[in-house]
Scaffold this motif. Structure first.
Motif, PDB file in Angstrom:
ATOM      1  N   ARG A   9       4.836  19.797  18.911  1.00  0.00           N
ATOM      2  CA  ARG A   9       3.914  18.798  19.449  1.00  0.00           C
ATOM      3  C   ARG A   9       4.296  17.398  18.990  1.00  0.00           C
ATOM      4  N   PHE A  10       4.779  17.266  17.765  1.00  0.00           N
ATOM      5  CA  PHE A  10       5.226  15.967  17.273  1.00  0.00           C
ATOM      6  C   PHE A  10       6.430  15.464  18.081  1.00  0.00           C
ATOM      7  N   GLN A  11       7.285  16.393  18.507  1.00  0.00           N
ATOM      8  CA  GLN A  11       8.450  15.994  19.285  1.00  0.00           C
ATOM      9  C   GLN A  11       8.082  15.611  20.713  1.00  0.00           C
ATOM     10  N   VAL A  12       7.086  16.307  21.263  1.00  0.00           N
ATOM     11  CA  VAL A  12       6.707  16.059  22.660  1.00  0.00           C
ATOM     12  C   VAL A  12       5.803  14.843  22.779  1.00  0.00           C
ATOM     13  N   GLN A  13       4.811  14.737  21.882  1.00  0.00           N
ATOM     14  CA  GLN A  13       3.828  13.661  21.961  1.00  0.00           C
ATOM     15  C   GLN A  13       4.425  12.330  21.508  1.00  0.00           C
ATOM     16  N   LYS A  14       4.181  11.300  22.302  1.00  0.00           N
ATOM     17  CA  LYS A  14       4.606   9.965  21.903  1.00  0.00           C
ATOM     18  C   LYS A  14       3.672   9.411  20.820  1.00  0.00           C
ATOM     19  N   ARG A  15       2.382   9.737  20.946  1.00  0.00           N
ATOM     20  CA  ARG A  15       1.408   9.301  19.950  1.00  0.00           C
ATOM     21  C   ARG A  15       1.200  10.418  18.936  1.00  0.00           C
ATOM     22  N   LYS A  16       1.419  10.112  17.660  1.00  0.00           N
ATOM     23  CA  LYS A  16       1.319  11.111  16.605  1.00  0.00           C
ATOM     24  C   LYS A  16      -0.110  11.267  16.092  1.00  0.00           C
ATOM     25  N   ARG A  17      -0.930  10.223  16.230  1.00  0.00           N
ATOM     26  CA  ARG A  17      -2.269  10.258  15.661  1.00  0.00           C
ATOM     27  C   ARG A  17      -3.120  11.394  16.217  1.00  0.00           C
ATOM     28  N   PRO A  18      -3.154  11.640  17.550  1.00  0.00           N
ATOM     29  CA  PRO A  18      -3.968  12.754  18.051  1.00  0.00           C
ATOM     30  C   PRO A  18      -3.570  14.100  17.458  1.00  0.00           C
ATOM     31  N   VAL A  19      -2.278  14.297  17.227  1.00  0.00           N
ATOM     32  CA  VAL A  19      -1.827  15.562  16.637  1.00  0.00           C
ATOM     33  C   VAL A  19      -2.364  15.703  15.223  1.00  0.00           C
ATOM     34  N   ILE A  20      -2.261  14.633  14.433  1.00  0.00           N
ATOM     35  CA  ILE A  20      -2.742  14.670  13.046  1.00  0.00           C
ATOM     36  C   ILE A  20      -4.256  14.870  13.001  1.00  0.00           C
ATOM     37  N   ILE A  21      -4.977  14.149  13.863  1.00  0.00           N
ATOM     38  CA  ILE A  21      -6.439  14.291  13.896  1.00  0.00           C
ATOM     39  C   ILE A  21      -6.820  15.715  14.303  1.00  0.00           C
ATOM     40  N   GLY A  22      -6.090  16.286  15.251  1.00  0.00           N
ATOM     41  CA  GLY A  22      -6.363  17.656  15.663  1.00  0.00           C
ATOM     42  C   GLY A  22      -6.171  18.644  14.526  1.00  0.00           C
ATOM     43  N   ILE A  23      -5.115  18.463  13.747  1.00  0.00           N
ATOM     44  CA  ILE A  23      -4.870  19.351  12.603  1.00  0.00           C
ATOM     45  C   ILE A  23      -6.009  19.252  11.591  1.00  0.00           C
ATOM     46  N   LEU A  24      -6.369  18.026  11.233  1.00  0.00           N
ATOM     47  CA  LEU A  24      -7.432  17.825  10.251  1.00  0.00           C
ATOM     48  C   LEU A  24      -8.768  18.376  10.758  1.00  0.00           C
ATOM     49  N   LEU A  25      -9.052  18.163  12.036  1.00  0.00           N
ATOM     50  CA  LEU A  25     -10.312  18.657  12.601  1.00  0.00           C
ATOM     51  C   LEU A  25     -10.368  20.173  12.549  1.00  0.00           C
ATOM     52  N   GLY A  26      -9.263  20.838  12.910  1.00  0.00           N
ATOM     53  CA  GLY A  26      -9.242  22.298  12.864  1.00  0.00           C
ATOM     54  C   GLY A  26      -9.432  22.830  11.459  1.00  0.00           C
ATOM     55  N   ILE A  27      -8.803  22.196  10.471  1.00  0.00           N
ATOM     56  CA  ILE A  27      -8.937  22.639   9.082  1.00  0.00           C
ATOM     57  C   ILE A  27     -10.379  22.470   8.599  1.00  0.00           C
ATOM     58  N   VAL A  28     -10.968  21.302   8.871  1.00  0.00           N
ATOM     59  CA  VAL A  28     -12.329  21.016   8.411  1.00  0.00           C
ATOM     60  C   VAL A  28     -13.323  21.989   9.047  1.00  0.00           C
ATOM     61  N   VAL A  29     -13.211  22.205  10.350  1.00  0.00           N
ATOM     62  CA  VAL A  29     -14.160  23.100  11.038  1.00  0.00           C
ATOM     63  C   VAL A  29     -13.998  24.535  10.542  1.00  0.00           C
ATOM     64  N   ALA A  30     -12.762  24.974  10.318  1.00  0.00           N
ATOM     65  CA  ALA A  30     -12.534  26.343   9.839  1.00  0.00           C
ATOM     66  C   ALA A  30     -13.167  26.545   8.469  1.00  0.00           C
ATOM     67  N   ILE A  31     -12.916  25.634   7.556  1.00  0.00           N
ATOM     68  CA  ILE A  31     -13.471  25.777   6.210  1.00  0.00           C
ATOM     69  C   ILE A  31     -15.002  25.690   6.236  1.00  0.00           C
ATOM     70  N   ALA A  32     -15.530  24.714   6.977  1.00  0.00           N
ATOM     71  CA  ALA A  32     -16.988  24.572   7.063  1.00  0.00           C
ATOM     72  C   ALA A  32     -17.615  25.790   7.729  1.00  0.00           C
ATOM     73  N   GLY A  33     -16.959  26.310   8.769  1.00  0.00           N
ATOM     74  CA  GLY A  33     -17.493  27.473   9.448  1.00  0.00           C
ATOM     75  C   GLY A  33     -17.580  28.691   8.550  1.00  0.00           C
ATOM     76  N   PHE A  34     -16.549  28.934   7.747  1.00  0.00           N
ATOM     77  CA  PHE A  34     -16.561  30.103   6.876  1.00  0.00           C
ATOM     78  C   PHE A  34     -17.517  29.916   5.703  1.00  0.00           C
ATOM     79  N   LEU A  35     -17.800  28.704   5.331  1.00  0.00           N
ATOM     80  CA  LEU A  35     -18.791  28.476   4.279  1.00  0.00           C
ATOM     81  C   LEU A  35     -20.194  28.828   4.745  1.00  0.00           C
ATOM     82  N   PHE A  36     -20.454  28.648   6.052  1.00  0.00           N
ATOM     83  CA  PHE A  36     -21.793  28.894   6.577  1.00  0.00           C
ATOM     84  C   PHE A  36     -21.934  30.275   7.232  1.00  0.00           C
ATOM     85  N   MET A  37     -20.820  31.025   7.342  1.00  0.00           N
ATOM     86  CA  MET A  37     -20.894  32.357   7.974  1.00  0.00           C
ATOM     87  C   MET A  37     -21.636  33.342   7.046  1.00  0.00           C
TER      88      MET A  37
END
Length: 228
Positions: free
Chosen positions: A200-228
């Motif tokens: 995705r870094f090679q294909v995407q011209k803008r790197k910020r959306p990729v980084i934000i997507g990674i961070l968002l997925g990590i945060v939601v996964a950890i928060a989700g398992f804390l509340f499960m």
């Protein structure tokens, strides 16, 4: 006379199905997936309700793909030049297919996973059973990411839109790490995630959306398992 009209309507409907199957690659993929699911349902001891749910999901995906094809054909008939509204119509129709296919995947995994012992050497009673909240977490994350993309787009900051692919990939990877006790599986999932993010870094011209997507997925996964 009326009987011949009924037969003609059936013939036209079959011609539409045949056209979509012959010309649309996605419809062929959906058909092959449906055949595989139906064959698997014959092998596994599914309940009547589970089989009916599979039929409904398969039908919804195929109907959505038929409407998507109809929209594309009508637009191509009306204009051969690029028009932003034509793109919106095609994207919305494709979005309907994506939602129906995503729902079918969630339902299929929820139905088939308890029977995974029948498909492996591992006894059924020893097969780990994932909580249905995991599927809910993935669906929640999909709509959350989609909502954030729409919000930042309306605010005029498309560079802050999280990447849907990397966001879901990181969510699933972190979830596997938190669930699995198999070190090899964890390493393989992380390796696949790294390869996907790198592509995705090679294909995407803008790197910020990729980084934000990674961070968002990590945060939601950890928060989700804390509340499960």
């Amino acid at each position: 006379m009326w009987f011949s009209k009924v037969l003609a309507s059936f013939r036209y409907a079959l011609e539409g199905l045949k056209y979509t199957l012959v010309t649309q690659r996605n419809m062929r993929i959906h058909f092959l997936a449906a055949l595989g699911v139906l064959l698997l349902s014959l092998y596994l001891p599914l309940t009547k309700l589970e089989v009916l749910l599979l039929f409904v999901c398969i039908l919804l995906v195929l109907v959505a793909e038929l409407f998507n094809t109809a929209v594309e054909v009508v637009i191509d008939m009306m204009t051969e030049e690029f028009h932003p509204l034509a793109k919106v119509a095609k994207d919305v129709a494709a979005g309907a297919v994506l939602l129906s296919a995503g729902m079918a995947v969630v339902v299929g995994v929820s139905i088939f996973y308890p029977y995974i012992g029948f498909l492996s050497l591992q006894p059924l009673k020893e097969a780990p059973y994932p909580n249905i909240s995991m599927a809910a977490l993935i669906v929640f994350h999909f709509f959350l990411t989609l909502s954030l993309k729409g919000l930042f787009n309306r605010l005029g900051h498309p560079e802050w839109e999280p990447s849907m692919i990397t966001s879901l990939a990181s969510l699933i990877a972190i979830s596997v790490v938190l669930i699995s006790t198999n070190l090899l599986m964890i390493l393989l999932v992380l390796l696949l995630s790294v390869l996907l993010v790198g592509s995705r870094f090679q294909v995407q011209k803008r790197k910020r959306p990729v980084i934000i997507g990674i961070l968002l997925g990590i945060v939601v996964a950890i928060a989700g398992f804390l509340f499960m």
